[in-house]
Design a protein around this motif. Structure first.
Motif, PDB file in Angstrom:
ATOM      1  N   TRP A  51      -6.320   1.671  -2.265  1.00 49.89           N
ATOM      2  CA  TRP A  51      -6.195   1.083  -3.670  1.00 49.89           C
ATOM      3  C   TRP A  51      -7.372   2.030  -4.441  1.00 49.89           C
ATOM      4  N   ARG A  52      -8.853   1.823  -3.944  1.00 48.98           N
ATOM      5  CA  ARG A  52      -9.769   2.619  -4.823  1.00 48.98           C
ATOM      6  C   ARG A  52      -9.897   3.984  -4.324  1.00 48.98           C
ATOM      7  N   HIS A  53      -9.367   4.672  -3.090  1.00 49.66           N
ATOM      8  CA  HIS A  53      -9.092   5.790  -3.017  1.00 49.66           C
ATOM      9  C   HIS A  53      -8.324   6.693  -4.089  1.00 49.66           C
ATOM     10  N   VAL A  54      -7.076   5.942  -4.517  1.00 54.87           N
ATOM     11  CA  VAL A  54      -6.273   6.336  -5.727  1.00 54.87           C
ATOM     12  C   VAL A  54      -6.971   6.287  -6.990  1.00 54.87           C
ATOM     13  N   ALA A  55      -7.500   4.992  -7.192  1.00 54.86           N
ATOM     14  CA  ALA A  55      -8.327   4.789  -8.277  1.00 54.86           C
ATOM     15  C   ALA A  55      -9.371   5.764  -8.629  1.00 54.86           C
ATOM     16  N   GLU A  56     -10.190   6.335  -7.488  1.00 56.27           N
ATOM     17  CA  GLU A  56     -11.130   7.164  -7.789  1.00 56.27           C
ATOM     18  C   GLU A  56     -10.766   8.583  -7.697  1.00 56.27           C
TER      19      GLU A  56
ATOM     20  N   GLN B  19       0.735  -1.381  -0.096  1.00 54.21           N
ATOM     21  CA  GLN B  19      -0.074  -0.149  -0.033  1.00 54.21           C
ATOM     22  C   GLN B  19       0.893   1.263  -0.017  1.00 54.21           C
ATOM     23  N   ARG B  20       1.921   1.148   0.728  1.00 52.67           N
ATOM     24  CA  ARG B  20       2.743   2.411   0.773  1.00 52.67           C
ATOM     25  C   ARG B  20       3.769   2.342  -0.377  1.00 52.67           C
ATOM     26  N   PHE B  21       4.321   1.474  -0.778  1.00 53.00           N
ATOM     27  CA  PHE B  21       5.593   1.712  -1.977  1.00 53.00           C
ATOM     28  C   PHE B  21       5.158   0.927  -3.231  1.00 53.00           C
ATOM     29  N   GLY B  22       4.131   0.070  -3.102  1.00 53.00           N
ATOM     30  CA  GLY B  22       3.987  -0.821  -4.613  1.00 53.00           C
ATOM     31  C   GLY B  22       4.522  -2.360  -4.234  1.00 53.00           C
ATOM     32  N   TRP B  23       3.810  -2.939  -5.185  1.00 53.18           N
ATOM     33  CA  TRP B  23       4.218  -4.430  -5.162  1.00 53.18           C
ATOM     34  C   TRP B  23       5.663  -4.817  -5.431  1.00 53.18           C
ATOM     35  N   LEU B  24       6.256  -4.132  -6.251  1.00 51.76           N
ATOM     36  CA  LEU B  24       7.711  -4.465  -6.308  1.00 51.76           C
ATOM     37  C   LEU B  24       8.916  -3.821  -5.633  1.00 51.76           C
ATOM     38  N   HIS B  25       8.177  -3.045  -4.846  1.00 52.90           N
ATOM     39  CA  HIS B  25       9.382  -2.327  -3.883  1.00 52.90           C
ATOM     40  C   HIS B  25      10.026  -3.399  -3.153  1.00 52.90           C
ATOM     41  N   ASP B  26      11.314  -3.344  -2.833  1.00 53.73           N
ATOM     42  CA  ASP B  26      12.204  -4.334  -1.985  1.00 53.73           C
ATOM     43  C   ASP B  26      11.529  -4.757  -0.871  1.00 53.73           C
TER      44      ASP B  26
ATOM     45  N   ASN C 142      -6.389  -5.635   7.540  1.00 52.31           N
ATOM     46  CA  ASN C 142      -5.354  -5.507   6.712  1.00 52.31           C
ATOM     47  C   ASN C 142      -5.997  -5.294   5.338  1.00 52.31           C
ATOM     48  N   LEU C 143      -6.601  -6.366   4.698  1.00 51.05           N
ATOM     49  CA  LEU C 143      -7.303  -6.273   3.430  1.00 51.05           C
ATOM     50  C   LEU C 143      -8.144  -5.082   2.998  1.00 51.05           C
TER      51      LEU C 143
END
Length: 466
Positions: free
Chosen positions: A425-430, A228-235, A417-418
């Protein structure tokens, strides 16, 4: 010995079981209450520490994850140290952390304190049940267990109500002082009333299994939070995710090869237990996830104060108390299958109603829809307890009961958590705006509606056994 159960009963007379029951109810309620009292303080904490929801949710999910671990430690601690030493230590740690928490200046230190408190609560709650069984061997046990269960179930709703008043008048730090007076009372009363009851042959704790369980729990929760903070591919996401998944695989392997596993996977071979375990996870989402979501929604979107947000949950707690007793009465007349199906149906209607209301709904409309869900929980709780063991032999009753409680707590931790992940996710998408925030919460209620509806399937598959 001076604190054997028989000695204490002789010292305090025929009222000893009642005094001990009152102590256990008050102490357990306070610990459980603290797991949800933080919910109405989250906006203030987020503002004070300049953090977002993905980090702030650790103050709730960290507690629930630690409570989940503590449930598996409880029986070992009771046998190894006795309920007296275990509970007094738990009360003492809870008191110290409650007093220290308001003075910390780091959000990670505050999260660490919450995790310690969750571990204490997880260990203490099952021990209280053991003591009730020992002090009420026959007559009065049902009423004692009912009162204890009522307190434990109402605490999550009462916590935000009390905490909301404290946040508005004294700031979020006062929420951590809320349990301190009761912890002091618990220590004094516990020193007088708690028996030893140590086992002469205590079982060995599966330390590697316990470590692997916590690596799995906290690794998976951390991966979702970091995504949520950095993205799925962040270390950070990849590392914590790898630790969590490898820990989970190793824990499950150990449970299948250890002579006394922390989690008896053999129970899932039983169809009734398997179906009920999924419903129990959904029960955890409804108990803790909705109690997390509703105050956050009305404060973030509807502009409620912390006091009003907490007050909103008070009627739902009272409804839950009545529903638990009604559910217990119905469990003697209906098969567990119908209690679960009916309860899940009410939960589905409740969250769908909250989603359809949209923004601008009245206080009592929000309260009414949330209370409908609490009526559903009142049916699900006794249904889960009955269905989980209905097809198991007598020697599996104790591990099955503990495992079902574990699944409920796990559902609460993963659910929050979910939900946080979905909202962000929806906040950004909206559009990452105030209107986007409102839409994200509405969609999260629809997500819960779908989850509760899906849980109807395993509930329906249960055999109708009386």
């Amino acid at each position: 010995m001076g604190h054997d159960l028989d000695v204490l009963a002789a010292r305090f007379g025929r009222h000893y079981p009642r005094w001990l029951l009152a102590l256990l109810i008050i102490s357990t309620m306070t610990m459980v209450l603290s797991s949800t009292s933080i919910n109405v303080a989250l906006p203030a904490i987020m503002q004070d520490f300049a953090i977002g929801r993905p980090l702030a949710q650790w103050l709730v999910t960290g507690v629930l994850a630690a409570m989940t671990s503590g449930l598996l430690l409880s029986s070992w601690a009771q046998a190894r140290f006795g309920p007296r030493a275990t509970l007094l230590t738990s009360f003492g740690l809870f008191l110290v952390t409650s007093l220290v928490a308001p003075f910390v200046t780091s959000i990670w230190a505050l999260i660490a304190i919450r995790i310690v408190q969750g571990l204490c609560a997880g260990i203490a709650q099952p021990l209280s049940m053991v003591l009730i069984f020992r002090t009420y061997p026959g007559e009065g046990r049902g009423m004692a267990l009912g009162l204890f269960g009522l307190g434990a179930m109402m605490a999550p709703a009462l916590g935000p109500t009390l905490a909301g008043f404290l946040v508005d008048h004294f700031g979020w730090r006062a929420v951590f002082w809320l349990p301190a007076p009761v912890c002091i009372l618990s220590l004094v009363g516990g020193a007088l009333l708690l028996p030893t009851l140590r086992s002469l042959t205590p079982p060995r704790l599966d330390v590697p299994g316990f470590i692997l369980l916590n690596l799995a729990l906290f690794g998976i929760l951390a991966a979702l939070a970091e995504a949520q903070r950095f993205g799925w591919l962040h270390d950070a996401t990849l590392l914590t995710g790898a630790v969590g998944l490898l820990g989970l695989a190793a824990f499950l392997w150990r449970c299948t090869h250890h002579s006394a596993p922390l989690l008896p996977l053999r129970l899932w071979r039983n169809a009734s237990f398997r179906h009920t375990s999924w419903v129990s996870m959904v029960l955890g989402v409804s108990l803790f996830g909705v109690t997390y979501l509703v105050p956050l929604y009305v404060q973030t979107v509807e502009g409620y104060s912390a006091s009003d947000a907490g007050l909103l949950l008070l009627p739902t707690g009272l409804v839950l108390g009545v529903a638990v007793f009604a559910g217990g009465w119905l469990s003697d007349k209906l098969a567990a299958r119908w209690l679960l199906v009916g309860g899940l149906g009410l939960l589905t209607l409740s969250t769908a109603g909250q989603a359809l209301m949209g923004t601008g709904a009245s206080f009592w409309a929000i309260c009414a829809w949330a209370s409908l869900g609490r009526l559903g929980i009142g049916g699900i709780m006794p249904g889960v307890s009955t269905a989980a063991v209905q097809d198991l032999p007598a020697e599996e009753l104790a591990p099955a009961t503990g495992t079902i409680s574990f699944m409920r707590q796990l559902g609460g931790a993963l659910g929050i958590n979910l939900l946080t992940f979905f909202i962000e996710w929806r906040h950004v998408a909206e559009g990452a705006s105030a209107a986007g925030d409102a839409q994200a919460f509405v969609q999260s209620f629809w997500l819960l509606t779908a989850l509760f509806a899906l849980a109807l399937w395993p509930a329906w598959l249960l055999r109708s056994k009386r």
